[in-house]
Design a protein around this motif. Structure first.
Motif, PDB file in Angstrom:
ATOM      1  N   ALA A 186      27.995  20.914 -16.491  1.00 48.11           N
ATOM      2  CA  ALA A 186      27.262  19.574 -15.431  1.00 48.11           C
ATOM      3  C   ALA A 186      27.876  19.558 -14.139  1.00 48.11           C
ATOM      4  N   PRO A 187      27.141  19.357 -13.377  1.00 42.35           N
ATOM      5  CA  PRO A 187      26.441  19.740 -11.973  1.00 42.35           C
ATOM      6  C   PRO A 187      28.351  17.817 -10.958  1.00 42.35           C
ATOM      7  N   GLY A 188      28.749  18.392 -10.345  1.00 42.97           N
ATOM      8  CA  GLY A 188      29.469  17.383  -9.402  1.00 42.97           C
ATOM      9  C   GLY A 188      30.616  16.650 -11.086  1.00 42.97           C
ATOM     10  N   ALA A 189      30.913  17.788 -11.621  1.00 42.59           N
ATOM     11  CA  ALA A 189      32.898  17.608 -12.646  1.00 42.59           C
ATOM     12  C   ALA A 189      32.523  19.584 -12.959  1.00 42.59           C
ATOM     13  N   GLY A 190      33.877  19.115 -13.448  1.00 39.81           N
ATOM     14  CA  GLY A 190      35.089  20.539 -13.799  1.00 39.81           C
ATOM     15  C   GLY A 190      34.903  20.702 -12.965  1.00 39.81           C
ATOM     16  N   PHE A 191      35.599  22.346 -12.663  1.00 43.00           N
ATOM     17  CA  PHE A 191      36.096  23.538 -11.986  1.00 43.00           C
ATOM     18  C   PHE A 191      36.091  22.887 -10.883  1.00 43.00           C
ATOM     19  N   GLY A 192      36.699  22.955  -9.641  1.00 42.67           N
ATOM     20  CA  GLY A 192      36.510  23.372  -8.024  1.00 42.67           C
ATOM     21  C   GLY A 192      35.770  22.586  -7.817  1.00 42.67           C
ATOM     22  N   THR A 193      35.907  20.873  -8.576  1.00 43.30           N
ATOM     23  CA  THR A 193      34.954  19.969  -7.567  1.00 43.30           C
ATOM     24  C   THR A 193      35.974  19.218  -7.264  1.00 43.30           C
ATOM     25  N   GLU A 194      35.569  17.891  -6.476  1.00 41.38           N
ATOM     26  CA  GLU A 194      35.922  16.520  -5.827  1.00 41.38           C
ATOM     27  C   GLU A 194      35.534  15.432  -6.781  1.00 41.38           C
ATOM     28  N   THR A 195      34.387  15.632  -7.655  1.00 43.21           N
ATOM     29  CA  THR A 195      34.426  14.860  -8.135  1.00 43.21           C
ATOM     30  C   THR A 195      34.713  15.029  -9.879  1.00 43.21           C
ATOM     31  N   ASN A 196      34.195  13.810 -11.008  1.00 42.63           N
ATOM     32  CA  ASN A 196      34.525  13.928 -11.751  1.00 42.63           C
ATOM     33  C   ASN A 196      34.049  13.575 -12.700  1.00 42.63           C
ATOM     34  N   GLN A 197      33.641  13.521 -13.809  1.00 41.09           N
ATOM     35  CA  GLN A 197      32.852  12.856 -15.408  1.00 41.09           C
ATOM     36  C   GLN A 197      33.180  13.088 -16.577  1.00 41.09           C
ATOM     37  N   VAL A 198      34.153  12.605 -16.883  1.00 39.13           N
ATOM     38  CA  VAL A 198      34.958  12.763 -18.468  1.00 39.13           C
ATOM     39  C   VAL A 198      34.607  11.380 -19.366  1.00 39.13           C
ATOM     40  N   THR A 199      34.412  11.924 -20.848  1.00 36.35           N
ATOM     41  CA  THR A 199      34.431  10.751 -21.920  1.00 36.35           C
ATOM     42  C   THR A 199      35.942  11.166 -22.452  1.00 36.35           C
ATOM     43  N   VAL A 200      36.433   9.571 -22.283  1.00 36.99           N
ATOM     44  CA  VAL A 200      38.085   9.267 -22.708  1.00 36.99           C
ATOM     45  C   VAL A 200      37.382   8.691 -24.258  1.00 36.99           C
ATOM     46  N   LEU A 201      38.253   9.559 -25.025  1.00 38.67           N
ATOM     47  CA  LEU A 201      38.455   9.226 -26.179  1.00 38.67           C
ATOM     48  C   LEU A 201      39.642   9.391 -27.333  1.00 38.67           C
ATOM     49  N   THR A 202      40.014   7.954 -27.683  1.00 38.90           N
ATOM     50  CA  THR A 202      41.570   7.611 -27.862  1.00 38.90           C
ATOM     51  C   THR A 202      41.453   8.006 -29.728  1.00 38.90           C
ATOM     52  N   ARG A 203      42.664   8.230 -30.248  1.00 39.37           N
ATOM     53  CA  ARG A 203      43.317   8.060 -31.579  1.00 39.37           C
ATOM     54  C   ARG A 203      42.523   6.551 -32.766  1.00 39.37           C
ATOM     55  N   ASP A 204      42.668   5.787 -32.026  1.00 44.95           N
ATOM     56  CA  ASP A 204      41.963   4.824 -32.423  1.00 44.95           C
ATOM     57  C   ASP A 204      40.596   4.362 -32.218  1.00 44.95           C
ATOM     58  N   GLY A 205      40.016   5.256 -32.018  1.00 47.20           N
ATOM     59  CA  GLY A 205      38.452   5.624 -31.918  1.00 47.20           C
ATOM     60  C   GLY A 205      37.312   4.752 -30.466  1.00 47.20           C
ATOM     61  N   GLN A 206      38.229   4.740 -30.330  1.00 49.16           N
ATOM     62  CA  GLN A 206      37.429   4.074 -28.718  1.00 49.16           C
ATOM     63  C   GLN A 206      36.594   5.653 -27.905  1.00 49.16           C
ATOM     64  N   GLU A 207      35.613   4.694 -27.288  1.00 44.58           N
ATOM     65  CA  GLU A 207      35.648   6.187 -26.574  1.00 44.58           C
ATOM     66  C   GLU A 207      34.387   5.366 -25.200  1.00 44.58           C
ATOM     67  N   ARG A 208      35.242   6.054 -23.656  1.00 49.78           N
ATOM     68  CA  ARG A 208      34.386   5.515 -22.562  1.00 49.78           C
ATOM     69  C   ARG A 208      34.052   6.897 -21.557  1.00 49.78           C
ATOM     70  N   THR A 209      33.608   6.754 -20.806  1.00 51.39           N
ATOM     71  CA  THR A 209      32.671   6.947 -19.843  1.00 51.39           C
ATOM     72  C   THR A 209      33.179   6.702 -18.285  1.00 51.39           C
ATOM     73  N   LEU A 210      34.406   7.759 -17.368  1.00 48.70           N
ATOM     74  CA  LEU A 210      34.733   7.516 -16.118  1.00 48.70           C
ATOM     75  C   LEU A 210      33.868   8.898 -15.304  1.00 48.70           C
ATOM     76  N   SER A 211      33.844   7.441 -13.852  1.00 47.04           N
ATOM     77  CA  SER A 211      33.113   9.444 -13.030  1.00 47.04           C
ATOM     78  C   SER A 211      33.713   8.726 -11.782  1.00 47.04           C
ATOM     79  N   GLY A 212      33.985   9.545 -10.643  1.00 51.62           N
ATOM     80  CA  GLY A 212      33.807   9.337  -9.710  1.00 51.62           C
ATOM     81  C   GLY A 212      34.382  10.370  -9.339  1.00 51.62           C
ATOM     82  N   THR A 213      35.548  10.017  -8.081  1.00 50.62           N
ATOM     83  CA  THR A 213      36.484  11.019  -7.385  1.00 50.62           C
ATOM     84  C   THR A 213      37.349  11.216  -8.467  1.00 50.62           C
ATOM     85  N   LYS A 214      38.318  12.570  -8.063  1.00 48.28           N
ATOM     86  CA  LYS A 214      38.932  12.958  -9.053  1.00 48.28           C
ATOM     87  C   LYS A 214      39.852  12.050  -8.989  1.00 48.28           C
ATOM     88  N   LEU A 215      40.480  11.194  -7.578  1.00 50.18           N
ATOM     89  CA  LEU A 215      41.548  10.393  -7.448  1.00 50.18           C
ATOM     90  C   LEU A 215      41.448   8.936  -8.389  1.00 50.18           C
TER      91      LEU A 215
END
Lengths: 234, 234
Positions: A186-215
């Motif tokens: 995806a553009p603006g996510a992953g290797f070498g970018t300053e920003t990121n967009q990720v999906t967080v999955l937990t063992r108890d089944g939660q799922e949420r999306t976060l985006s912004g600068t890597k910090l």
């Protein structure tokens, strides 16, 4: 050191007195003295996590694959090159921490043999035999499984398709508390970018999306890991 | 740009009005969207040559493989990833320059195929078939061979054994004027170091050793290339 350790014990953050181990960057798997298999990880996400964890009061160690010059203020850095190096440094530390975040892009394969000298070119095609490297996160997870005080275990999944499905499988297979899934195509996510967009999955089944600068993403991620920390000592 | 070009025309250096093309850094040969074969070149030697050539009055273009953030002041930078990218950008320019310095560590091999998606791990060994990349320097040399105004051609040889012997063979085989031989296994020389020690071999049989910081070595190298430049135009 003692001063930093003492300071962090009295720091006000939610990770005060906690020890955090983070892997970051790529690994390199050499086939001869000058050629290797690697990936484009720059370690930025892992170093942002280190910075955010330090700001929350943690004592942080980063096991860092080969990246360019980086800021090393505020946490211990252990430099490594290969997956096997990284495995060794992680296994020596993972039993003593409260949170282990495996954000490094560890090579899955390495050349079966490594030539002592630079291999001279031949004209025809060459067959390179690759064998699996140690799965640092899966092995670390096995090492602490069943312990009364087990560190929270966080993995990353860099994928280019069926991202959430693959990440969920990895979380279960490796016995993790949280997995952070990344669509590296995806553009603006992953290797070498300053920003990121990720999906967080937990063992108890939660799922949420976060985006912004890597910090920014690192800060939000750390807060989502807090629920899985073992009880504080004393 | 026009201002820089005009400035260099009136610069006092021995390369005033001359066009110099330099390749620098590694190349990456991807096997899927996130894995590649590469080498540890940081581009420092090539960028030191660019800086030194600029200081001697030249108009410089650097065809640069993937390295971290670098100073781009004073010369044109063309970013590339793979050996084939580098070949294309060099072939488009080499006929119009006075000096071509091939200092990049171009991958000799690339994976025969590149998967569109990240290849999932399997447990067994994997065979990766590698094929030769375009030999950028040899092809560039063939392209300009026999021209009335042929650029001076300079190659680099990074070796770990029989360094001078291999370098001499490469000079002859590729029709070069000068080759700069580098023992990349020696301490304080080669990949990622700030210093370098090189042996300069010329087509007329001269051989000398240079050492110092990469910028010092770059300055001395450039002066040793002057004798092979074509006659200045007009």
């Amino acid at each position: 050191d003692i001063v930093a350790a003492a300071a962090s014990l009295f720091a006000p953050g939610p990770l005060a007195g906690r020890r955090v181990l983070i892997t970051a960057g790529p690994t390199r798997e050499y086939l001869d003295p000058v050629r290797f298999i690697s990936n484009p990880s720059t370690g930025k996400m892992g170093l942002a996590l280190a910075e955010a964890a330090r700001a929350l009061g943690a004592r942080v160690t980063v096991v860092l694959g080969p990246v360019g010059p980086v800021d090393r203020q505020g946490y211990e850095v252990v430099d490594v090159v290969s997956a096997e190096d990284m495995a060794r440094e992680v296994f020596a530390r993972v039993e003593d921490v409260d949170l282990f975040i495996a954000s490094a892009a560890v090579s899955d394969w390495k050349p079966e043999t490594r030539s002592e000298h630079k291999v001279k070119k031949s004209e025809g095609p060459e067959a390179l035999t690759l064998v699996r490297t140690t799965d640092v996160l899966a092995e670390a997870s096995r090492k602490v499984a069943g312990r009364a005080r087990r560190p929270a275990l966080v993995g990353f999944a860099a994928e280019t398709q069926r991202v959430v499905e693959y990440a969920r499988g990895k979380l279960e297979r490796k016995g993790l508390d949280v997995i952070v899934a990344n669509d590296v195509s995806a553009p603006g996510a992953g290797f070498g970018t300053e920003t990121n967009q990720v999906t967080v999955l937990t063992r108890d089944g939660q799922e949420r999306t976060l985006s912004g600068t890597k910090l920014e993403v690192a800060r939000a991620l750390l807060r989502s890991f807090l629920a899985y920390l073992p009880a504080a000592e004393r």
